[in-house]
Write an enzyme that holds these catalytic residues in place. Structure first.
Site, PDB file in Angstrom:
ATOM      1  N   TYR A 128      24.324  -9.984 -30.460  1.00 52.50           N
ATOM      2  CA  TYR A 128      24.269 -11.244 -30.004  1.00 52.50           C
ATOM      3  C   TYR A 128      23.480 -11.440 -28.828  1.00 52.50           C
ATOM      4  O   TYR A 128      23.837 -12.153 -27.825  1.00 52.50           O
ATOM      5  CB  TYR A 128      25.785 -11.763 -29.944  1.00 52.50           C
ATOM      6  CG  TYR A 128      25.846 -13.125 -29.528  1.00 52.50           C
ATOM      7  CD1 TYR A 128      25.232 -14.237 -30.302  1.00 52.50           C
ATOM      8  CD2 TYR A 128      27.016 -13.608 -28.373  1.00 52.50           C
ATOM      9  CE1 TYR A 128      25.542 -15.517 -29.935  1.00 52.50           C
ATOM     10  CE2 TYR A 128      27.194 -14.863 -28.323  1.00 52.50           C
ATOM     11  CZ  TYR A 128      26.623 -15.744 -28.997  1.00 52.50           C
ATOM     12  OH  TYR A 128      26.636 -17.143 -28.814  1.00 52.50           O
ATOM     13  N   SER A 129      22.149 -11.397 -29.118  1.00 49.90           N
ATOM     14  CA  SER A 129      21.026 -11.579 -28.149  1.00 49.90           C
ATOM     15  C   SER A 129      19.694 -11.760 -28.500  1.00 49.90           C
ATOM     16  O   SER A 129      19.674 -11.320 -29.803  1.00 49.90           O
ATOM     17  CB  SER A 129      20.987 -10.576 -27.118  1.00 49.90           C
ATOM     18  OG  SER A 129      20.909  -9.274 -27.619  1.00 49.90           O
ATOM     19  N   CYS A 168      28.366  -4.813 -23.405  1.00 58.68           N
ATOM     20  CA  CYS A 168      27.841  -4.104 -24.345  1.00 58.68           C
ATOM     21  C   CYS A 168      28.110  -4.707 -25.768  1.00 58.68           C
ATOM     22  O   CYS A 168      27.566  -4.313 -26.790  1.00 58.68           O
ATOM     23  CB  CYS A 168      28.288  -2.676 -24.380  1.00 58.68           C
ATOM     24  SG  CYS A 168      30.289  -3.017 -24.553  1.00 58.68           S
ATOM     25  N   SER A 191      35.464  -8.568 -23.642  1.00 59.48           N
ATOM     26  CA  SER A 191      36.195  -8.983 -24.863  1.00 59.48           C
ATOM     27  C   SER A 191      37.019  -7.898 -25.645  1.00 59.48           C
ATOM     28  O   SER A 191      36.384  -6.902 -26.045  1.00 59.48           O
ATOM     29  CB  SER A 191      34.948  -9.608 -25.599  1.00 59.48           C
ATOM     30  OG  SER A 191      35.243  -9.879 -26.849  1.00 59.48           O
ATOM     31  N   CYS A 358      20.185 -24.911 -29.322  1.00 58.67           N
ATOM     32  CA  CYS A 358      19.446 -23.935 -28.436  1.00 58.67           C
ATOM     33  C   CYS A 358      18.352 -23.451 -29.258  1.00 58.67           C
ATOM     34  O   CYS A 358      17.342 -23.305 -28.336  1.00 58.67           O
ATOM     35  CB  CYS A 358      20.422 -22.576 -28.343  1.00 58.67           C
ATOM     36  SG  CYS A 358      21.737 -22.949 -27.127  1.00 58.67           S
TER      37      CYS A 358
END
Length: 394
Positions: A128-129, A168, A191, A358
């Protein structure tokens, strides 16, 4: 019919159709590509002076519907906002206080939505990047693997290196570094949902002897310089301007002398970090990343240097992130029926706008993505980095 609209809307020429609650509809230009369905009369007044936050909020709350391609809808809505929004409407940046409790709550709000929801639109490793597209037509899966490799190459990661992975996520980079570079990895997240699935994947790949994932706040990192390399991907956006110095100090204390630190994250367009996009930043803060703050490149670079690290390489991947987000948005749009079964309707509306919005923001240059590589010099000032960057691309 058009005369029934406020004068501010009558004078516009946009590929937009307004469809009202009473069945009337008005084209603001030829060949409308997007339709805004206004479900409540009071919204017409807001449309004469709209911000992206107002439009987004109305959509999230179900008071407004968008018909057409979601990416095109974002573009047309921005053109509508640009035509009617004034600079006086911009607000000065608001500085936020950050502590362990509020940061943990913010992380949980964003990342603990549902692992299954993220799996619908992320790559197979759930990175997720920002991905790294060696070729513009590469698949998302390939681009995320190439991103992992690009980071490891920049870090000059070697077999046996002890790598700290700050933020991470689901452990994709940690597993890649262990599997492909034979590194030992300690990864931290706030998380619980990410940790659970991340550990399952580490075990499934037989990497439990090399990869250790834990719940840990960056403020509690060991400060004995035990790590050879440190990588932080898509995490420092949650740190906040007030804590940037502390964040960089913690990275400095975690890495050994001669070690390398990589910070990969979103940066602001303006030096003071104020939101951009005619209210788009405020929408994200309200619905997506509570307490998130984007620093300018100069701000994070200064904090890195003040902590005692030396910046040795900076790379902008702005257009790479725009392409990454287009992939994510398209994947989600193609799985809306499945997504609707996993998250509430309001959550799904937020994420549809967020991903498409975005992508548009990175394309417009409202925000950027920078990879900043730094070294912790030895006491006498020297380090072991090569004289050129050529080794990263061999």
């Amino acid at each position: 019919m058009l005369a029934q609209l406020p004068p501010a809307l009558q004078s516009l020429h946009l590929p937009l159709r307004l469809k009202l609650w009473d069945g009337n509809q008005f084209d603001l230009g030829p060949s409308p590509q997007v339709t805004i369905l206004v479900k409540e009369p009071q919204l017409i007044g807001q449309l004469t002076h709209p911000s992206m936050e107002q439009l987004g909020t109305a959509f999230v709350e179900g008071k407004l519907e968008l018909e057409g391609d979601i990416g095109e809808a974002i573009r047309v809505c921005d053109e509508l906002s640009e035509a009617l929004f004034t600079d006086e409407d911009e607000q000065p940046p608001e500085r936020r206080s950050h502590d362990k409790r509020t940061d943990a709550e913010a992380i949980s709000y964003h990342y603990d939505v549902s692992n299954a929801f993220y799996q619908l639109w992320l790559d197979q490793d759930m990175a997720y990047s920002c991905a790294y597209f060696r070729e513009p037509d590469n698949t998302l899966d390939q681009a995320q693997q190439d991103k992992f490799d690009h980071l490891c190459r920049k870090l000059r990661l070697n077999a046996g290196d002890y790598l700290l992975d700050v933020g991470c996520g689901w452990g994709g980079l940690a597993r890649f570094a262990a599997r492909e570079y034979d590194a030992k990895v300690f990864g931290i997240t706030l998380s619980k949902e990410q940790l659970k699935l991340g550990r399952q994947r580490v075990k499934a790949e037989g990497l439990t002897d090399k990869v250790d994932l834990q719940i840990l706040d960056y403020r509690d990192l060991p400060q004995d310089g035990r790590f050879d390399k440190v990588v932080s991907v898509g995490m420092f956006e949650h740190v906040g301007h007030a804590n940037l110095a502390l964040y960089c100090q913690k990275l400095f204390g975690a890495v050994r002398e001669g070690g390398l630190v990589m910070n990969h994250g979103i940066t602001a367009k303006h030096v003071d970090g104020r939101p951009v996009g005619r209210g788009a930043g405020e929408f994200i803060d309200r619905y997506v990343f509570p307490h998130g703050e984007l620093p300018h490149l100069s701000m994070i670079s200064a904090s890195i240097c003040e902590a005692g690290l030396e910046v040795v390489d900076v790379e902008s991947l702005r257009l790479h992130y725009a392409k990454t987000l287009h992939h994510w948005s398209e994947n989600l749009e193609n799985q809306l029926h499945k997504a609707a079964a996993l998250v509430p309707e309001k959550t799904l509306r937020i994420w549809r706008l967020y991903l498409a919005g975005c992508a548009y923001a990175f394309e417009k240059g409202w925000i950027n993505l920078h990879q900043i590589l730094a070294v912790k010099p030895y006491a006498d000032g020297h380090h072991d980095l090569p004289w050129t960057r050529e080794d990263m691309y061999r």
